[in-house]
Design a protein around this motif. Sequence first.
Motif, mmCIF file in Angstrom:
data_model
loop_
_atom_site.group_PDB
_atom_site.id
_atom_site.type_symbol
_atom_site.label_atom_id
_atom_site.label_comp_id
_atom_site.label_asym_id
_atom_site.label_seq_id
_atom_site.Cartn_x
_atom_site.Cartn_y
_atom_site.Cartn_z
ATOM 1 N N THR A 55 36.070 25.790 -20.342
ATOM 2 C CA THR A 55 34.789 25.990 -20.285
ATOM 3 C C THR A 55 34.091 26.220 -21.858
ATOM 4 O O THR A 55 33.048 25.468 -21.972
ATOM 5 N N ASP A 59 30.937 23.834 -22.713
ATOM 6 C CA ASP A 59 29.719 24.414 -23.383
ATOM 7 C C ASP A 59 29.469 23.762 -24.542
ATOM 8 O O ASP A 59 28.295 23.481 -24.810
ATOM 9 N N LEU A 67 32.309 25.496 -11.291
ATOM 10 C CA LEU A 67 33.672 26.155 -11.157
ATOM 11 C C LEU A 67 33.912 26.132 -9.704
ATOM 12 O O LEU A 67 33.286 26.629 -8.836
#
Length: 351
Positions: A55, A59, A67
């Motif tokens: 993640t 990002d 998710l």
Amino acid sequence: MPRVDFELNMPKSAYSVLIGESLAEFSGPLSSALSGRKALVLTDGGAEAALGALTALLDENGLAYALHLMGKGEGAKSFDSLLSVLDALLEGGFTKSDVIINLGGGVVGDLGGFAAAVYKRGMNYINMPTTLLSMIDSSVGGKTGVDLGGIKNAVGAFHQPSLVLCACANLKTLPERELRSGFGEVLKYFCISASPIMERSLREGGVTPALIEECCRVKRDFVQNDVHDTGARRILNLGHTFAHALEAASGFGILHGEAVCMGLYSEARFAVSLGLSSPAVPDRIAELASAAGLCCTLPKGIAKSACELLIHDKKNSSGNIEMAFISDFGKPFLHGVSVDTAAKFLASEGE
Ligand code: GLY
């Protein structure tokens, strides 16, 4: 640690398998694969550090994702879980050109791959295996599916991933038993190929990118020429005819790689009983299994129900079953036997 890249070229698809230390090494290929696409990250909560790393990467690169958490273990490879993933795709507005990222072991990969095969008649998926077993076997080759009626992979499809990313750092947090279970598949690849890298790993216990690459290369050589498992690919089922039955008979209390190890040993003894191999083969399998901390003996009381399940094996056709055997290490072959003969032998192994 150098990153290893290699290609699987299938008649209708080609994809890269990248093997390195950390997920961060895959920032470039992941960004290209997801450019302009939305990702559904499917995971079972068992690989927390890997999920954090993924993640963070998504990002940092401004990539869109949602998710989806599924249950853990073989019991989660079900139609209920499948429906839940498909609902998430539909409700999240995912299109055919979006991507599922399977972050986890074989169960996550098989389920997510199958969801990708059937959602809108097929979308892309990326495998990010976090277990040894999924890195060296299930994440490549495109076998996807769910279990039904206690039968493993009773419903499924061949659907290849668009990319496979193996980060060895994920293995550092893998529970000891699961890591050991992965060596059951290493043992299978050793039986098929007689690779010195695999033998060293079984004896010394280390997992390196070279080991993962070697297993995937052996698999590739069988899969590339027989994507749909109608001939040579069936060699990769070595140990699995008995293993699938044992695993299911134990209510999946025996892990897949543990069952494969028992299956390799018992099937090798079966080959000896049929005059197809020499007793030195099962003896060496037992010795290597023991070096890797694995057990070849069947747990008490499961052989009978394993035999019943064997009758339902998907490879069973008109009372016959095509089984993979080895005459020696690196010398695999296929041979047809009657299901009754195989089941009788398995029963005798449990006595
Ligand atoms: N795991 C065996 C295969 O993919 O064919």
